[in-house]
Design a protein around this motif. Structure first.
Motif, mmCIF file in Angstrom:
data_model
loop_
_atom_site.group_PDB
_atom_site.id
_atom_site.type_symbol
_atom_site.label_atom_id
_atom_site.label_comp_id
_atom_site.label_asym_id
_atom_site.label_seq_id
_atom_site.Cartn_x
_atom_site.Cartn_y
_atom_site.Cartn_z
ATOM 1 N N GLU A 302 0.827 -1.204 0.000
ATOM 2 C CA GLU A 302 0.000 0.000 0.000
ATOM 3 C C GLU A 302 0.866 1.262 0.000
ATOM 4 O O GLU A 302 0.526 2.264 -0.654
ATOM 5 C CB GLU A 302 -0.930 0.006 1.223
ATOM 6 C CG GLU A 302 -1.921 -1.139 1.260
ATOM 7 C CD GLU A 302 -1.395 -2.383 1.962
ATOM 8 O OE1 GLU A 302 -2.201 -3.260 2.312
ATOM 9 O OE2 GLU A 302 -0.143 -2.485 2.161
ATOM 10 N N ARG A 304 4.029 1.519 -1.174
ATOM 11 C CA ARG A 304 4.708 1.650 -2.464
ATOM 12 C C ARG A 304 3.751 2.172 -3.532
ATOM 13 O O ARG A 304 4.100 3.061 -4.322
ATOM 14 C CB ARG A 304 5.318 0.317 -2.886
ATOM 15 C CG ARG A 304 6.377 -0.209 -1.902
ATOM 16 C CD ARG A 304 7.193 -1.324 -2.507
ATOM 17 N NE ARG A 304 6.412 -2.493 -2.850
ATOM 18 C CZ ARG A 304 6.096 -3.489 -2.026
ATOM 19 N NH1 ARG A 304 6.509 -3.441 -0.753
ATOM 20 N NH2 ARG A 304 5.403 -4.541 -2.439
ATOM 21 N N ALA A 305 2.522 1.635 -3.556
ATOM 22 C CA ALA A 305 1.558 2.083 -4.557
ATOM 23 C C ALA A 305 1.217 3.560 -4.371
ATOM 24 O O ALA A 305 1.125 4.325 -5.348
ATOM 25 C CB ALA A 305 0.291 1.229 -4.468
ATOM 26 N N GLU A 309 2.209 6.580 -7.174
ATOM 27 C CA GLU A 309 1.169 7.433 -7.747
ATOM 28 C C GLU A 309 1.388 8.890 -7.378
ATOM 29 O O GLU A 309 1.162 9.793 -8.191
ATOM 30 C CB GLU A 309 -0.210 6.968 -7.276
ATOM 31 C CG GLU A 309 -1.353 7.932 -7.616
ATOM 32 C CD GLU A 309 -1.400 8.339 -9.090
ATOM 33 O OE1 GLU A 309 -1.844 9.473 -9.373
ATOM 34 O OE2 GLU A 309 -0.985 7.541 -9.961
#
Length: 581
Positions: A302, A304-305, A309
């Motif tokens: 979570e 890293r994502a 973004e």
């Protein structure tokens, strides 16, 4: 003590060239080795915990070079020398060098991602130098084993460090250098700290463009809650609209002046004032007292994502040409702790994160600039940033020089930048020149309030930057040589083709390798009125000498006789060019 404390009797020794011994113990064994172009490549089989040891006679050793941020470059006792490494901290590379600058030992290991610690120093008992790598934790789980590279031929330490650095990252891609990475920078940080705004930046940027800068790095203070010098507001990464009512429009106006725009971000920092805190704080258990915020744990998908973004969004929404990514080494607070995410090792997680960031940014802006800084200098993450910058050293020209030259020896493919350059505007222009000379072998970043800078300072900066830009191909792409690290690199040089650029920083004698040189550029950063030199060329030659910058600039060109040794009549804090007959 390294030998005495770690089961010497259980070590299996292998004799290597130049009196070097390789010891392996525990579940680590030598599986194969071979020599290739002056490098000995040794494959180590790893079937569990163990150790790798290198030992050799001290000889005339003067110091030990490593890529960490240790202040000294001398010879520590073996109970004192320590360098922890991972993907975002230092690298498992080192070099023991003699008083004449030749390497006694230069080595590198390809375990670049996972956490480890090199132990090194002088054995008081054996009168030898010892390097030890404990194989434990994730290193003990490397089923494919690891490679050790050792320089097997005598060569200058700078060339040896480059050889092992290139060897351990030989299979890793190199991020192409962005256009902005090779040009001088205007940075807002030391100039204004967090007290920045559209108006302040635009006013300084106009002067920066006149001085020869080709990009603006908007540092800490642009973001909401970016005040107070701490990071309790980090996490949302949206502009402070009181300072930047339209950041996208500002980017457009700066682009109109042919200036690229790079934005600072510290993606791992999470402050309690941010709107993101409620959503992400469970992934940031560590609170940093020094930063006054939480640190996100990259071992969670979570995190890293979200960060990938966020970086892509900044480039997309604000029309950016790149990102200055800060505080990545903060992730190491989780080193050795159990993970509740999908990755156990911090270095492995950071490699995944940075690869994702680089790929996402490139989709938004192909050829974008990405800057990392010391201490995250490992070849493991060099593929994800085209710029690596010296660590913070405000107004410390000596430390800037040391850090830049350390990075030049280690980096492969990355463009090395100076820490932003600042000085006292009430001092003489020589204060500015001293800072610029200290940063000469990196891309200079200027960080002063330029609108209010005295005219004499502006003129001095413009003159030096003009020479730097004209020589940038030699300075960036040329082969670097330098004096001893233990002495703080009292001289340094860059050579490309027939052009040699030399800077004298201290009172030592300049060694001029003039074979094949037609153009010699010398910077007198020593304060001395004349520079002593030794030449590699046996025959005496004549050269036309012109002082290019400084108080004597523009004077009639003279002639200089270059023999085996002598003195160069170059005024202090000046640049001179010699054209050899």
């Amino acid at each position: 003590m390294l030998l005495e404390d770690h089961h010497l009797s259980l070590i299996e020794w292998t004799e290597l060239p130049r009196g070097i011994r390789l010891g392996t113990g525990g579940a680590v064994r030598v599986s194969e080795h071979g020599e290739d172009g002056g490098l000995l490549r040794i494959r180590l089989a790893v079937q569990g915990e163990g150790q790798v040891v290198l030992e050799l006679p001290l000889g005339d050793a003067a110091g030990y070079w490593n890529p960490g941020l240790s202040g000294g470059r001398g010879l520590p006792a073996d109970w004192a020398g320590r360098d922890a490494f991972s993907a975002v901290r230092s690298a498992p590379i080192g070099a023991l060098y003699d008083a004449d600058g030749s390497s006694r030992l230069a080595f590198g290991l390809d375990c670049l991602v996972h956490e480890g610690e090199l132990q090194y120093g002088v054995s008081e008992e054996e009168k030898t130098f010892v390097v030890r790598l404990p194989i434990e934790g994730r290193l003990a789980e490397l089923e494919a084993g690891l490679d050790l590279v050792v320089v097997s031929e005598a060569m200058p330490y700078a060339r040896a460090v480059r050889a092992v650095s290139e060897a351990v990252r030989a299979d890793l891609p190199v991020r192409p250098a962005s256009t902005a990475s090779r040009e001088p920078v205007y940075s807002t940080w030391y100039a204004h700290s967090q007290r920045i705004s559209e108006e302040v930046i635009e006013a300084d940027a106009a002067v920066a463009a006149e001085l020869g800068c080709r990009s603006v790095f908007i540092d800490d203070g642009w973001q909401r809650f970016g005040d107070g010098r701490w990071y309790a507001g980090c996490g949302d990464w949206v502009p402070d609209t009181g300072k930047f009512p339209d950041l996208t429009a500002l980017s457009g106006r700066l682009h109109g002046q042919d200036l690229d725009v790079v934005l600072w971000i510290a993606p791992l920092l999470l402050g309690e004032q941010s709107e993101a805190f409620d959503r992400l704080h469970r992934f940031a258990p560590h609170h940093s007292e020094s930063l006054r915020c939480r640190v996100l744990d990259p071992r969670h998908p979570e995190v890293r994502a979200h960060l990938v973004e966020t970086c892509a969004r900044l480039v997309r929404e604000y029309d950016l040409d790149g990102l200055k990514i800060d505080f990545l080494n903060s992730a190491m607070v989780y080193a050795g702790e159990p993970s509740t995410g999908d990755v156990a090792d911090v270095g492995e997680a950071m490699t995944l994160l940075l690869r994702g960031v680089a790929d996402a940014v490139d989709l938004e802006r192909p050829g974008a600039l990405i800057e990392f800084r010391q201490p995250y200098v490992s070849p493991a993450v060099a593929s994800y940033a085209d710029v690596v910058r010296a660590d913070d050293c405000p107004a410390d020209a000596v430390q800037n020089r040391r850090s830049i030259l350390d990075l030049r020896l280690l980096s492969n493919g990355q463009v090395v930048h100076a820490d932003p350059i600042m000085w006292d505007p009430t001092a003489s222009p020589d204060a500015a020149v001293r800072q610029l000379f200290g940063a000469f072998f990196g891309v200079p970043q200027i960080s002063m309030p330029l609108v209010s800078l005295p005219a004499a300072h502006r003129d001095a900066v413009a003159a030096v930057l003009g020479v730097w830009r004209e020589l940038s191909g030699v300075l960036i792409d040329g082969e670097i040589t330098a004096g001893l690290p233990v002495d703080g690199y009292p001289s340094a040089a860059a050579r490309l083709g027939e052009t040699l650029v030399v800077v004298a920083y201290g009172g030592s004698v300049l060694d001029l390798e003039l074979d094949g040189v037609r153009r010699l550029v010398v910077l007198n950063a020593s304060g001395s009125a004349q520079l002593a030199y030794r030449s590699s060329t046996p025959a005496t030659s004549m050269a036309g000498l012109t002082v290019v910058t400084g108080t004597a600039a523009g004077a009639a060109a003279g002639r200089a006789e270059l023999g085996r040794q002598g003195f160069l009549p170059i005024p202090p804090w000046s640049i001179a060019e010699l054209v050899l007959d």
